[in-house]
Write a protein that holds these residues in place. Structure first.
Motif, mmCIF file in Angstrom:
data_model
loop_
_atom_site.group_PDB
_atom_site.id
_atom_site.type_symbol
_atom_site.label_atom_id
_atom_site.label_comp_id
_atom_site.label_asym_id
_atom_site.label_seq_id
_atom_site.Cartn_x
_atom_site.Cartn_y
_atom_site.Cartn_z
ATOM 1 N N GLN A 12 53.767 -47.162 11.583
ATOM 2 C CA GLN A 12 54.433 -45.897 11.271
ATOM 3 C C GLN A 12 55.894 -45.833 11.652
ATOM 4 O OE1 GLN A 12 53.323 -43.757 9.342
ATOM 5 N NE2 GLN A 12 51.273 -44.594 9.183
ATOM 6 N N PRO A 14 58.293 -42.823 10.073
ATOM 7 C CA PRO A 14 58.384 -41.852 8.987
ATOM 8 C C PRO A 14 59.748 -41.785 8.317
ATOM 9 C CG PRO A 14 58.242 -40.761 11.118
ATOM 10 C CD PRO A 14 58.003 -42.199 11.355
ATOM 11 N N LYS A 17 61.381 -46.180 4.131
ATOM 12 C CA LYS A 17 60.644 -46.222 2.876
ATOM 13 C C LYS A 17 59.339 -46.990 2.965
ATOM 14 C CE LYS A 17 61.061 -48.416 -1.534
ATOM 15 N NZ LYS A 17 61.361 -49.831 -1.486
ATOM 16 N N ASN A 41 53.215 -46.093 2.518
ATOM 17 C CA ASN A 41 53.990 -45.043 1.875
ATOM 18 C C ASN A 41 53.924 -45.150 0.355
ATOM 19 O OD1 ASN A 41 55.199 -42.809 2.819
ATOM 20 N ND2 ASN A 41 57.129 -43.774 3.399
ATOM 21 N N ARG A 43 53.688 -44.221 -3.226
ATOM 22 C CA ARG A 43 53.952 -42.896 -3.773
ATOM 23 C C ARG A 43 53.488 -42.732 -5.216
ATOM 24 N NH1 ARG A 43 60.166 -42.827 -2.607
ATOM 25 N NH2 ARG A 43 59.832 -45.042 -2.907
#
Lengths: 401, 158
Positions: A12, A14, A17, A41, A43
């Motif tokens: 992690q 945050p 990307k 992450n 998307r």
């Protein structure tokens, strides 16, 4: 081999990307293997792209990467233009080239700062990021934005570069060249950098080729693989530049490749401004793209970016596939992090080795969980704790070959 | 004869009917369509006899009546896109990781996004999707709509 310990690094963070988890297998101080897990992450941009028009997708594409935004928008536009089959105005090609190179300059400087930070040389980090700010100002002056530039459109570019802005850009490039040369001098002669980077994160030439590494990572292993030279797009066919390679295959080589490339980029910007023809900056192309497929690629700061676009005759893509350079370079990380024969990897080298491919994420304060397999006990350290633990008291704790 | 045309004629000469279509789209862009049975042979020929070492990526496409697996190979600046047709009733294809090791992640991606079985691949775990992703939900298939994706992900998470 009961004393092998799993050290999961990540995932992690945050702010960035692509959070990534590397499980390092550690025997005492030495890393003997590594395994990767990405996707924290994800998307779903490729799926979303099928529901948007080509023009809308350009702006989604810019948001794939906050650092090299022009690259993705350019690639999508290039692939779409290939399907339509129309040439774009030459001036637009030059303006795109300037945009791509400014992107590269600021990205490489950003990386140099991050790399300096990873080896505990924060003074250099501060200096480099101060000078990078100048490039950001030039980009803002040119495109209107510091990030997510909205410069490229299908058929050309959206903003012209007037004479007075071009002159200002040239002045900044002159000043920047001096500074970057100073940094090169510093990286070659500064003992701290050389001790932390020489012989670290080695990726041999044959491994780099077999694992299809791209960008500065493969060029630092002595392979002159540069899309700008091999597959000239935009105005690269008319601008001479040198493909920078180094053959020591370590982190130092990756630093020097990027610094030399920054200098080349400065020259490309100068040359592009000098040779830029006058004329329109945009051709009006149809919104509905004819049936067909196209492949757009370019050399991003981190390496080859490739977009594959399929159209079924509507204004929305039937399929849009994106491959960012970090994915191509990730396979090399386990190789760099595996001790083999004379080549020994230490825990303290994990951050800089990982950062040396310029991943789209940072190691700063990434949580690290240590597991002692024999007792089942586990604890968490941040990278800054590792740095304190392993670097502070023993600045020269390791003999270099 | 340009380098592109030379490469296309080499492929046609070697594989004959097993190459369904081969065209030079423009400078440095070649699209080749092959039968699924010839897919790996073509990749192996390009690797060993032509000298292609770099695979840029592998695109999967759901073309409604069949799947397509398209590795984009890079050879002296030319992008050679080798399209293999994969029927929907038997979605499987041979791995090319033993020919080009750099294809490892790209094949994993094709597998998880389209549900195409990559035969002989060393590790078909998830690449980008989470470990608790619903079984049998392949997001880039055309019959999976956004609403369904949203419903299934949120429902199974709750």
């Amino acid at each position: 081999m009961s004393n092998i310990v799993d050290v999961p690094v990540g995932p992690q963070h945050p702010a960035l990307k692509e959070p990534l988890n590397i499980t390092c297998y550690v025997d005492g101080e030495q890393v003997v293997g590594a395994k990767l897990r990405i996707g924290y992450n994800h998307r779903g941009i490729e799926k979303a792209g099928e529901y948007q028009t080509f023009i809308q997708n350009l702006y989604i594409a810019e948001r794939i990467c906050g650092i090299c935004g022009i690259v993705h928008a350019f690639d999508l536009a290039q692939a779409t233009e290939h399907i339509i089959g129309k040439e774009i105005p030459r001036r637009a090609d030059y303006l795109r080239t300037i945009g791509l190179e400014l992107n590269r300059i600021h990205s490489h400087l950003l990386w140099l700062g991050v790399a300096a930070h990873e080896i505990g040389f924060d003074t250099l980090f501060m200096y480099v990021w101060r000078d990078r700010e100048v490039v950001m100002d030039v980009i803002e002056d040119f495109t209107g934005n510091r990030v997510t530039y909205a410069l490229v459109t299908i058929g050309g570019v959206r903003r012209d570069l007037p004479q007075e802005k071009a002159e200002k850009m040239l002045r900044v490039m002159d000043a920047l060249e001096e500074t970057v040369k100073k940094y090169k001098e510093m990286c070659l002669n500064e003992k701290t950098i050389r001790m932390r980077c020489d012989g670290v994160g080695v990726l041999r030439k044959e491994d780099a080729i077999a694992l299809c590494a791209v960008g500065p990572t493969i060029r630092a292993s002595g392979v002159p693989f540069d899309i700008r030279a091999d597959d000239p797009h935009a105005a690269y066919d008319e601008i001479p530049f040198k493909v920078v390679t180094y053959d020591t295959c370590d982190v130092t080589a990756r630093i020097l490749v990027r610094i030399d490339e920054t200098l080349e980029s400065i020259n490309i910007v100068r040359e592009a401004i000098k040779k830029m023809p006058s004329g329109p900056i945009r051709a009006r192309l149809p919104r509905a793209v004819p049936v067909g497929e196209g492949v757009g690629r370019t050399e991003a700061p981190r390496g080859e970016v490739i977009h594959y676009v399929r159209s079924n005759g509507t204004d929305r893509p039937f399929r849009w596939k994106v491959r960012a350079p970090t994915l191509a370079n990730l396979l090399s990380i386990p190789v760099m992090l595996t001790s083999k024969g004379d080549y020994v990897v230490y825990i303290a080298d994990v951050p800089i080795t990982f950062a040396s491919i310029d991943p789209c994420l940072s190691c700063t304060d990434r949580a690290v969980k240590f597991v002692d397999v024999s007792s089942g006990k586990s604890w968490v350290w941040t990278f800054s704790q590792i740095k304190r633990m392993y670097w502070k008291d023993k600045p020269c704790w390791r003999e270099r070959p | 004869m340009t380098l592109e045309e030379e490469l296309v004629s080499k492929l046609k000469e070697r594989f004959g009917d097993r190459i369904l279509e081969a065209k030079v789209q423009r400078a440095r862009r070649i699209f080749v369509t092959v039968d699924r049975s010839a897919y790996k042979d073509v990749i192996r020929f390009l690797r060993n006899d032509v000298g292609v070492t770099h695979v840029s990526t592998i695109s999967g496409v759901d073309a409604i009546d069949h799947f397509e697996v398209i590795p984009h190979l890079s050879y002296k600046g030319i992008v050679v896109s080798v399209r293999a047709i994969v029927p929907k009733d038997k979605p499987e294809i041979d791995t090319i990781t033993d020919v080009i090791p750099g294809a490892l992640f790209y094949e994993k991606e094709v597998h998880e996004m389209f549900g195409i079985d990559i035969k002989g691949h060393p590790d078909l775990t998830h690449l980008e999707l989470p470990d608790d992703w619903p079984e049998g939900l392949y997001p880039l298939r055309k019959d999976v709509k956004l609403e369904e994706l949203f419903r299934r992900i949120t429902k199974e998470r709750d």
